[in-house]
Design an enzyme around this catalytic site. Structure first.
Site, PDB file in Angstrom:
ATOM      1  CE  LYS A   1      39.124  62.637  59.536  1.00 60.30           C
ATOM      2  NZ  LYS A   1      38.775  63.596  60.666  1.00 60.30           N
TER       3      LYS A   1
ATOM      4  CE  LYS B   1      36.347  69.286  51.969  1.00 60.58           C
ATOM      5  NZ  LYS B   1      36.294  69.065  53.034  1.00 60.58           N
TER       6      LYS B   1
ATOM      7  CE  LYS C   1      44.723  66.451  55.378  1.00 60.78           C
ATOM      8  NZ  LYS C   1      43.745  67.618  55.852  1.00 60.78           N
TER       9      LYS C   1
END
Ligand code: ADP
Ligand code: TRP
Length: 320
Positions: A110, A189, A192
């Site tokens: 992240k 992969k 979103k």
């Protein structure tokens, strides 16, 4: 056996979510007592817009009910409707080693994606452990990317039990090996955050256009093709049975079939599966009172379970 999983309302659900987590979780609801929740506290670590969070939460509720969640069998609720989970997060925090959290890939990922290094993002796995442990869950169906979080949960539970006496069941991850990672339009992969998804209930024209954009190699139409390296084939396999897979693989190897054709077939099997669910979703969207009722009664059942665990945990640490 208690089965539990959660999903963040942080974007439109896609085929990766469906095959990696939703379908396995929905299948498991036949095998035991299933708990499924919408992880809106977790989504707060990345969604900064209140309206988006509200809409995302409703979307996930509609998506799951449309895809076959049976509210009679499965306890379906919003994470935030069980505030006890926050207290348990704190009780777990005090036995959670910093190093355990520092090693978590998802936190580091992240940061690389540009999210600010907040305490919430860092402590995310502790809240997830509380989600799982508060319901004394045995089995947690998730996609492979959540495996490490399950290991962290087990470590925290063991540490707590060893320190204060046995309060928690040690859970296990259930990762469906056949569909460990669903590839996206670009072969990475499906996620979103990579903008490479095929949404479950997106605009149909747009969905078709996206399927037609799946990246393939440039083998000419008439030449034989290798199904095993093709993203279109990998996605097709998620929908097809053994015989259909074999037949499609044969057509790849024989030559004479272009990728455009394979993509059209993929769109057809996609529609065959999701058209009835899309209709059901529209009916549910027209009856939001029903949806809210399902979530409220799910929360009541979940809270009754959570209350027992939090009492045992409070007694174990000495604040009760
Ligand atoms: P995203 O990567 O789009 O942000 P999430 O991280 O919210 O998706 O994932 C929600 C659930 O769906 C998790 O259990 C995750 O493991 C599963 N999942 C997400 N993407 C995939 C994928 N491409 N293949 C398999 N499972 C996936
Ligand atoms: N972290 C999970 C994800 O991003 C969502 C989640 C939160 C979860 N709490 C959970 C999954 C508890 C399983 C069990 O997909």
């Amino acid at each position: 056996m208690r089965i539990l999983s959660g999903i963040q309302p942080s974007g439109k659900l896609h085929l990766g979510n469906y095959f990696g987590m939703m379908r396995p979780a929905l299948r498991l609801q036949e095998q035991g007592e299933a708990f499924l929740f919408i992880a809106n506290y977790h989504a707060l670590t990345t969604v900064g817009d209140p309206e988006l969070l509200r809409q995302g939460t409703l979307d996930v509720a509609l998506d799951f009910l449309a895809c076959g969640l049976n509210p009679q069998r499965t306890v379906f609720f919003r994470q935030s409707d069980v505030p006890e989970v926050n207290e348990l997060t704190w009780l777990l925090s005090v036995v959670t080693p910093m190093g355990l959290l520092e090693r978590c890939h998802s936190y580091k990922d992240k940061l690389t994606k540009g999210f600010a290094a907040s305490h919430g993002l860092f402590a995310y796995p502790v809240l997830m452990a509380a989600d799982i442990l508060i319901y004394q869950s045995n089995l947690v169906p998730v996609g492979r990317d959540q495996k490490q979080h399950l290991e962290v949960t087990r470590d925290i539970a063991i540490k707590f039990n060893n320190t204060f006496g046995t309060v928690f069941t040690i859970p296990e991850a259930s990762i469906s090996e056949d569909v460990a990672v669903v590839p996206g339009l670009d072969g990475q992969k499906m996620s979103k955050s990579y903008n490479n998804t095929i949404e479950l209930f997106g605009d149909l024209k747009e969905t078709k256009a996206r399927i037609m954009r799946i990246v393939t190699d440039s083998t000419p139409l008439e030449e034989p093709k290798n199904p095993d390296t093709c993203n279109v084939f990998a996605l097709y396999c998620l929908f097809a049975n053994e015989a259909e897979r074999e037949a499609m693989a044969e057509r790849y190897r024989a030559g004479g079939m272009g990728y455009g054709h394979a993509k059209k077939e993929l769109f057809e099997v996609f529609e065959a599966m999701f058209a009835p669910m899309r209709r059901r979703r529209a009916e549910l969207a027209a009856d939001l009172g029903y949806v809210e009722g399902v979530l409220r009664s799910g929360a009541e059942r979940a809270r009754a379970e959570a209350a027992k665990t939090i009492k045992a945990a409070r007694q174990a640490v000495g604040i009760e």
